[in-house]
Design a protein around this motif. Structure first.
Motif, PDB file in Angstrom:
ATOM      1  N   UNK A 144       0.785   5.703  -1.076  1.00 38.50           N
ATOM      2  CA  UNK A 144       0.069   6.839  -1.653  1.00 38.50           C
ATOM      3  C   UNK A 144       1.064   7.572  -2.532  1.00 38.50           C
TER       4      UNK A 144
ATOM      5  N   UNK B 270       0.849  -1.186   0.000  1.00 41.33           N
ATOM      6  CA  UNK B 270       0.000   0.000   0.000  1.00 41.33           C
ATOM      7  C   UNK B 270       0.882   1.233   0.000  1.00 41.33           C
TER       8      UNK B 270
ATOM      9  N   UNK C 151      -8.546   2.726   4.006  1.00 47.05           N
ATOM     10  CA  UNK C 151      -7.333   3.287   3.416  1.00 47.05           C
ATOM     11  C   UNK C 151      -6.603   4.154   4.420  1.00 47.05           C
ATOM     12  N   UNK C 152      -5.325   4.285   4.216  1.00 46.33           N
ATOM     13  CA  UNK C 152      -4.518   5.105   5.101  1.00 46.33           C
ATOM     14  C   UNK C 152      -4.598   6.571   4.716  1.00 46.33           C
ATOM     15  N   UNK C 153      -3.691   7.332   5.262  1.00 43.84           N
ATOM     16  CA  UNK C 153      -3.716   8.759   4.924  1.00 43.84           C
ATOM     17  C   UNK C 153      -2.297   9.323   5.032  1.00 43.84           C
TER      18      UNK C 153
ATOM     19  N   UNK D  47       3.454   7.754   4.748  1.00 37.77           N
ATOM     20  CA  UNK D  47       2.120   7.516   5.296  1.00 37.77           C
ATOM     21  C   UNK D  47       2.071   7.986   6.743  1.00 37.77           C
TER      22      UNK D  47
END
Lengths: 719, 709
Positions: free
Chosen positions: A713, A711, B383-385, B398
């Motif tokens: 971003x 995972x 979901x993460x942030x 993260x």
């Protein structure tokens, strides 16, 4: 290559009174036997190869046969119709047609069709079709009318399309032609209107069909002398609708436009058609074979006594009326081989050197090109016709040569042959060459003193021969131990059986060196490396290491120990050729390149004496070492054997003779070095495997690095 | 166009099941594929290889055989001993019949399609008559010693070849008596193997029987004399293809094609070529080739090997123009035969289908939750942030990682058909073939509690598609027989189950649903008919979008404008205004100009469409290998412009940039994609499933030696 053979008259006596020739020629259930129906009252069963009738049946005086006899392939019975409505069924034992099964039908029959694999069909003049069984169950059943008034069936054919029977018939009404296609699996009758492509109205004189993957190809010969092709879809999109079919011109002016009768057409195979008719208005009628793909005239045969405009083609025989006699002309296409697809491919030769046989005579094809001006074309065709007529007397040049072979002296034959080879090559050149060789061999057998070696060499070097074209040549050369011819054959022929290859190998191995000295062998391929210089030797040593083979390497093996005692000797042995240059040339050029398949070669290899196989092994091993001298693993010279060819042969030889070779003291050293070599190869492979595994691990690590996180971003800008 | 923070998700641990059988139907040009979990999928080869239907799997229903019968009826049989017929209209199982012969290993429909033959564990071969609405047992053939692993009818329907262990039997199909037996050599390269399993047989119309077996041989037999005509060894692990002539029962040819099993065989309808698949993953093509250029004598020759699979090929099919293969590595590979393809267009390219053509992921945007659908369970992730910002290409640190919130296992052996999470994240619904589950989720800080809503109405036994309205107050359920219902959700339960008026006379099941964000319109599409738009308040059909030749692959209704965006399997995208009941001006312009040729050449369908919450002109769509943001305000690309421009325009002047800018903003950075959506105007979520991760979960392939050993 198409070839019309000499025809022969089937009937010693003229056919019956009918002015239009026989009513029909049909196959019977036995091969080579055909039913010929006279236009009068007689049906004769012929055996074509014996040229004699096997049986004959006649209807009563006053009755007349209206539909040619056919054979019911399912029962072996014969069927005819006389007086339009009376059906007769009989078999070989019956003598009198009056006493056989009779059925009177309610409508007039046009034709009965029968082909292998399905029941016969009866086509009525009104276009209705019935299966024979259904019809016989109720002979007086009502027969419907399918085609309109004044429509007349002109031609009909019955065949199988993907195991389903299909009947096609063509009708004419006021100069318009209609094609009906009746499919029996779906009981669909499709009707098409045939649009004639040409401007002026022409009468179509003959039809023929062939079945393709998606279309039925209908060819027609028009009264303007051209052949047209029409494609009929097998699976029509809208079967109910009346559709139109357009003709396209396939060949122009194959027969004279003015010829009103005696014109016929038959499809021989997908590229060849046979046309019967007069090519010029004034000339005699001819049977000619055309290649539709290249639009060339393949062969033609004059029929000076005239013909009836009927042509039948079954299997390999063309049937036509010549004068008053039914004549059979066997038709042949050249046979070539598929050795390449089944066994090992022969090492492809430089196409520049290799003269390929001419299949297409472009000079003649120009005349029928898809040109523009009609008149010019036909003129050209006329001119070509004339040329052909003038050439015709020359054709016997080959027959003349064949005659020469039979009696003249060796010198004279040679001269004649040179003359013949100097002339322009005809399309059937290679078959003639094959015949010449067979002729020569025949004479050799008859006269032991006769051995036209030079002629044979010359012929083999024409590059057009194959083993199957002159089957006796190599056996004969083997008998004579003529290594030179054998070498040439091995180089030239693409389809040598493994047994012969092996026999050649045996001869090459057993022939004495002194005999070899005297023979003249092509050695260009081996000249480059047969004199090893000191430098080469040194390079060789380093190359072994590169390839994992190191004579110095010692793996606590007792035999290896022994080897180590004389490392210099091994090195010497491995770099000096174990055979003479000439023998090497034989092996290398001839045997190693030939095509073979292992299963067939192995049993023959077993027959090679142990000493010989050891010698050959030594030579192969030597070649291998030579190969490993350079980085590309190739041998110098023209057309060298490849490394895999060498390895395949080593394996084959060892497979075949291992138990024997093991017992021979001379082979011991060779086996030891081979053993060492294999062992080092194995260790190399295992090292490679290890490297591969570690490499894969590295790759995995690398991947994990790339996709480490499940995972994340990320920032993405879309432009 | 803008910058996005992309949540790149790779924790959806989805592994497709291996392919067990494929069956090709020539009439409809459709391909049925069954997987090891019992799922059966129907691909429409005419519609760009779209997976238009599927039947969910079942734990006890391992399919071993699949075949089409007359009237395009589909049957399967498996190790539970049952023969199953599928209802291709209602997307249900029509019935299951026990053959009473133990596990069924093979099945074949007669050439006429009116009879069905099954081969069982106990060595029996059973003939069933296919009646219009069922199948009926007719007769047993002569019982054999051991299990019947393969069956093939003679194209005339008169004889049947059955492959067992160590031998092939030939039956007369009328009497059912065994009239011939062909013994297969157990030996392989001189080594006697324990048993030689005949994995596949094919009967040709000239009486030739081709067998493939576990010794790696393809053998061609003469069934009349029982002699082997030819033997091809194809694999190193386990497959011979043998061609037998059934008239004599002789082996005519033996091709040793492998040291591995040859596990499958399929013959072209013209009988001029056949294909075999081996346990090593190689597919071999055999063709009937003339021995010499002019003679009519023909021979089977192994012509082409194809290595598109890493694992064993369990099933092959031969369409008139392509070889189709599938196996343990889960890929369905369609390899067109170039010599049979008439037009060299994009259809002539190799297709490899790995992922289902439907959505397995749903998303609660507000709560940033993702719901993943597996065969037997659901997973809910948060979901993460991040608080950081960055420029294009950066990976941001993260501040909070993604959380696995729930693992929800369904009871029973059935696979999940569909699932959905409500936009608010408060409800989860999913359905199997016989049960419907609705859960209420409560979030208290980091704790999450789950409560199943009991007492579901009787009609809600199963659903083909579930959808929550944007405000999470309504649940739309499409179930079998084309019924479409709406349920009002309340705290702790539901009320007012109401049904939309069905189209008169349709039994077509709806597979795709879309609801407008204002909750007024519901669009539904089946596998073939057009898209129906319903008025949710009146529960009435509002309009039907004109039918199009290709099936719909994704649907969505835009906010504010209520434009319905429809993606079809031929890669066309239409925009239809629901209020105006007509195609929008933009859609007409697109159709007039046509899509970019590269857009039309993509080989995976669009499986999801969504919209930018703030910019009504933007449409987001994705397939497996790209996602695309269409900006309707920009000019459309024509065939001369670059469709994919991954490089950022750096130093170009603004003029050039404006000139080259076109409506399709495509990113191929993330692939293979299972899901992409816009969480808010600056955030995207992309669910990736790397193929390597799937391969890592498959059993290891047969090791092949390298380096000449």
């Amino acid at each position: 290559m198409a070839d019309l053979e000499e025809g022969f008259a089937l009937t010693a006596v003229p056919l019956g009174s009918g002015p239009d020739g026989p009513l029909g020629v049909e196959q019977s259930d036995k091969t080579d036997q055909f039913l010929v129906t006279d236009s009068g009252r007689t049906v004769i069963l012929y055996k074509v190869s014996d040229q004699k009738p096997l049986g004959s049946w006649s209807v009563k005086q006053g009755q007349i046969i209206t539909c040619p006899a056919v054979c019911n392939f399912q029962t072996g019975e014969y069927i005819i119709v006389h007086d339009n409505k009376v059906l007769r069924i009989w078999n070989n034992e019956d003598v009198n047609l009056d006493k056989v099964f009779k059925a009177t039908l309610s409508a007039e029959v046009y034709r009965i069709h029968s082909i292998q694999g399905t029941e016969p069909l009866v086509l009525f003049k009104e276009g209705a079709v019935r299966g024979l069984e259904a019809l016989l169950a109720e002979p007086q059943q009502k027969i419907e009318t399918v085609i309109s008034d004044e429509e007349v069936i002109k031609w009909t054919k019955f065949f199988m399309v993907f195991r389903h029977p299909v009947l096609i018939f063509i009708t004419e009404k006021h100069g318009n032609y209609f094609v009906y296609v009746q499919k029996f699996n779906s009981r669909i009758l499709s009707k098409y209107t045939l649009l004639l492509g040409q401007e002026e109205k022409c009468v179509i004189q003959s039809f023929s069909t062939s079945v393709g993957r998606k279309f039925i190809s209908l060819m027609s010969l028009s009264s303007d002398g051209c052949v047209y092709e029409t494609l009929i879809p097998i699976h029509p999109s809208e079967p109910e609708k009346n559709q139109r079919l357009v003709q396209s011109q396939l060949l122009k002016s194959v027969v004279s436009g003015s010829a009103r009768n005696g014109v016929a057409l038959a499809i021989l195979d997908q590229d060849h058609i046979a046309v019967l008719g007069a090519p010029l208005p004034a000339s005699k009628e001819c049977l000619s074979v055309w290649n539709t793909k290249f639009q060339t005239l393949q062969t033609s045969k004059e029929l000076p006594q005239g013909t009836s405009g009927q042509l039948w083609y079954y299997g390999e025989n063309l049937f036509m009326l010549h004068g008053k006699f039914l004549t059979v002309v066997p038709f042949k296409c050249e046979v070539s081989s598929l050795a390449g697809a089944l066994g090992k491919l022969k090492h492809s030769q430089d196409p520049g050197i290799h003269a390929t046989p001419h299949f297409v005579n472009w000079e003649t094809s120009q005349g029928c090109g898809l040109g523009s001006q009609n008149s010019e074309q036909s003129k050209r065709i006329l001119r070509r016709r004339k040329v052909e007529v003038s050439v015709q007397p020359e054709v016997p040049a080959s027959t003349q040569l064949l005659a020469t072979i039979q009696k003249d002296s060796e010198k004279h034959i040679e001269v004649e042959l040179r003359k013949f080879l100097a002339t322009k090559r005809t399309p059937d050149f290679h078959t003639i060459i094959g015949d010449v060789i067979i002729g020569l061999l025949g004479r050799c057998k008859a006269e032991p003193s006769f051995y036209p070696r030079n002629c044979l060499m010359q012929l083999v070097q024409t590059h057009v021969l194959s083993y199957s074209l002159c089957p006796g040549l190599m056996e004969f050369a083997l008998e004579k131990t003529d290594v030179q011819i054998l070498q040439l054959c091995l180089q030239q022929f693409p389809d040598i059986p493994e047994s012969v290859t092996c026999a050649c190998l045996k001869v090459f191995l057993s022939i004495g060196d002194d005999t070899l000295q005297d023979t003249d062998i092509n050695m260009e391929s081996v000249s480059d490396y047969m004199d090893p210089v000191q430098d080469g030797e040194m390079e060789g040593q380093t190359a072994f290491l590169q390839n994992g083979f190191s004579p110095e390497e010692d793996n606590c093996d007792s035999c290896a120990q022994k080897l180590k005692e004389k490392p210099q000797a091994t090195a010497d042995e491995s770099t000096s050729c174990p055979v003479t240059t000439k023998r090497a040339a034989l092996f290398r050029n001839a045997v190693l390149h030939s095509a073979y398949s292992e299963t067939f070669l192995l049993p023959h290899l077993k027959d090679i004496p142990a000493q010989h196989s050891t010698l050959f092994l030594q030579y192969l091993y030597f070649l291998y070492l030579k190969c490993s001298e350079n980085a590309t693993m190739t041998l110098p010279g023209t057309h060298p054997p490849t490394l895999s060819q060498i390895m395949d042969w080593i394996c084959l030889l060892l497979d075949a003779n291992f138990t024997v070779v093991v017992m021979i003291p001379e082979a011991k050293r060779l086996l030891l070095s081979l053993y060492k070599f294999v062992k080092s190869q194995i260790s190399i492979c295992s090292e490679l495997n290890k490297i591969e595994v570690s490499f894969r691990e590295l790759q995995k690590l690398n991947q994990e690095k790339n996709n480490r996180e499940l995972y994340s971003i990320e920032v993405l800008e879309l432009f | 166009m803008g910058e996005f923070n992309v949540h790149r998700v790779r924790f959806f641990n989805y592994v497709p099941s291996g392919i067990r059988c494929v069956a090709y139907n020539n009439q409809s040009n459709r391909l049925a594929v069954s997987r090891t979990d019992g799922t059966v999928e129907i691909y429409n080869l005419s519609a760009n290889y779209f997976q238009e239907k599927f039947f969910p799997g079942h734990e006890s229903r391992a399919t071993e055989a699949l075949c089409w019968a007359k009237g395009q009826r589909l049957f399967s049989a498996g190790l539970n001993g049952e023969i199953i017929e599928y209802d291709l209209q209602a997307l249900t199982i029509k019935y299951a019949v026990d053959a009473f012969g133990g596990p069924i290993w093979s099945m074949a429909a007669s050439p006429s399609g009116s009879q069905l033959l099954v081969g069982c564990e106990d060595g029996s071969v059973k003939l069933f008559q296919i009646t219009p609405d069922k199948i009926q047992f007719e007769r047993n053939f002569d019982r054999q010693k051991s299990r019947i692993l393969s069956l093939s009818w003679h194209p005339a329907g008169t004889h049947v070849a059955a492959g067992s262990i160590d031998y092939i039997s030939v039956f007369d199909s009328k009497s059912g008596s065994a009239i011939g037996k062909m013994l297969v050599d157990r030996q392989y390269m001189g080594v006697s193997k324990r048993k030689c399993i005949i994995w596949g047989v094919a009967f040709l119309s000239d009486g030739t029987v081709i067998s493939v077996d576990s010794a790696g041989k393809v053998q061609i037999w003469d069934s009349a004399t029982g002699t082997l005509m030819k033997n091809h060894l194809v694999s190193n692990a386990d497959v011979k293809v043998q061609i037998w002539d059934s008239a004599t029962g002789t082996l005519m040819k033996n091709h040793l094609v492998s040291n591995a099993d040859v596990q499958s065989i399929a013959v072209s309808p013209q009988e001029d070529s056949f294909v075999v698949g081996t346990a090593e993953g190689t597919v071999f093509h055999f063709q009937l080739v003339s021995v010499t250029s002019s003679s009519s004598e023909k021979q089977w020759v192994r012509t082409k090997p194809f290595q598109h699979h890493t694992h064993g090929v369990r099933a092959v099919a031969h369409s008139p123009t392509a070889l189709i293969s599938g196996g343990t590595d889960t890929h369905l590979v369609i390899r067109p035969l170039m010599e049979k393809v008439e037009v060299k267009n994009y259809d002539a390219a190799l297709r490899k289908i790995t992922f289902p053509h439907r959505r397995l992921v749903s998303c609660a945007k507000k709560k940033q939750l993702l719901l993943f659908q597996f065969a037997h369970h659901l997973e809910l992730w948060r979901l993460g942030s991040t608080v950081a910002t960055g420029k294009n290409g950066d990976t941001l640190p993260l501040s909070k990682n993604a959380d696995h919130l729930l693992h929800l296992k369904t009871k029973g052996p059935e696979n999940i058909i569909c699932s959905c999470i409500s936009p608010c994240g408060g409800w989860i619904a999913c359905s199997t073939a016989s049960r419907f589950f609705l859960y209420r989720l409560n979030y208290e800080h980091d704790n999450i509690s789950l409560q199943r809503v009991s007492k579901m109405p009787v009609f809600l036994r199963s659903a083909l598609q579930i959808l929550f309205s944007e405000d999470s107050t309504k649940l739309f359920v499409a179930s079998n027989q084309g019924s479409l219902r709406v349920i009002r959700l309340q705290e702790g339960g539901f009320t007012h189950p109401r049904a939309f008026q069905p189209q008169s006379g349709t039994v077509q099941s709806m597979c795709l649903l879309a609801v407008s964000p204002d909750g007024n319109w519901l669009a539904a599409s089946g596998s073939s008919a057009g898209v129906h738009v319903y008025n949710v308040k009146q529960l009435k059909l509002h309009c039907t979008v004109p039918a199009y030749n290709f099936p719909v692959t994704a649907l969505a209704i835009a906010p504010n404008t209520n434009n319905l965006v429809i993606a079809h399997s031929d890669q066309q995208v239409f925009e239809y205004s629901i209020p105006d009941k007509q195609y929008t001006e933009w859609s007409r312009t697109v159709q007039k100009q046509g899509f970019h040729h590269l857009w039309l050449q993509r080989d995976t369908p669009i499986t999801h469409i969504s919209f930018h919450p703030k910019r009504p002109m933007h449409i987001l769509l994705h397939d497996t290998y790209m996602f695309c943001l269409i900006d309707k305000s920009l000019p459309l690309p024509n065939d001369k412009t670059l469709l994919y421009n991954p490089l950022p325009p750096t130093n170009e002047s603004d003029v050039i940039r404006r000139r080259t800018a076109h409506a399709f903003k495509i990113s191929k950075k993330y692939k293979p994609l299972l899901f992409v959506d816009l969480l808010d105007e600056k955030t995207l979520v992309a669910v990736e499933r790397p193929l390597d991760d799937i391969v890592a979960q498959l059993p290891p392939p047969i090791k092949k030696k390298k380096f000449g050993t």
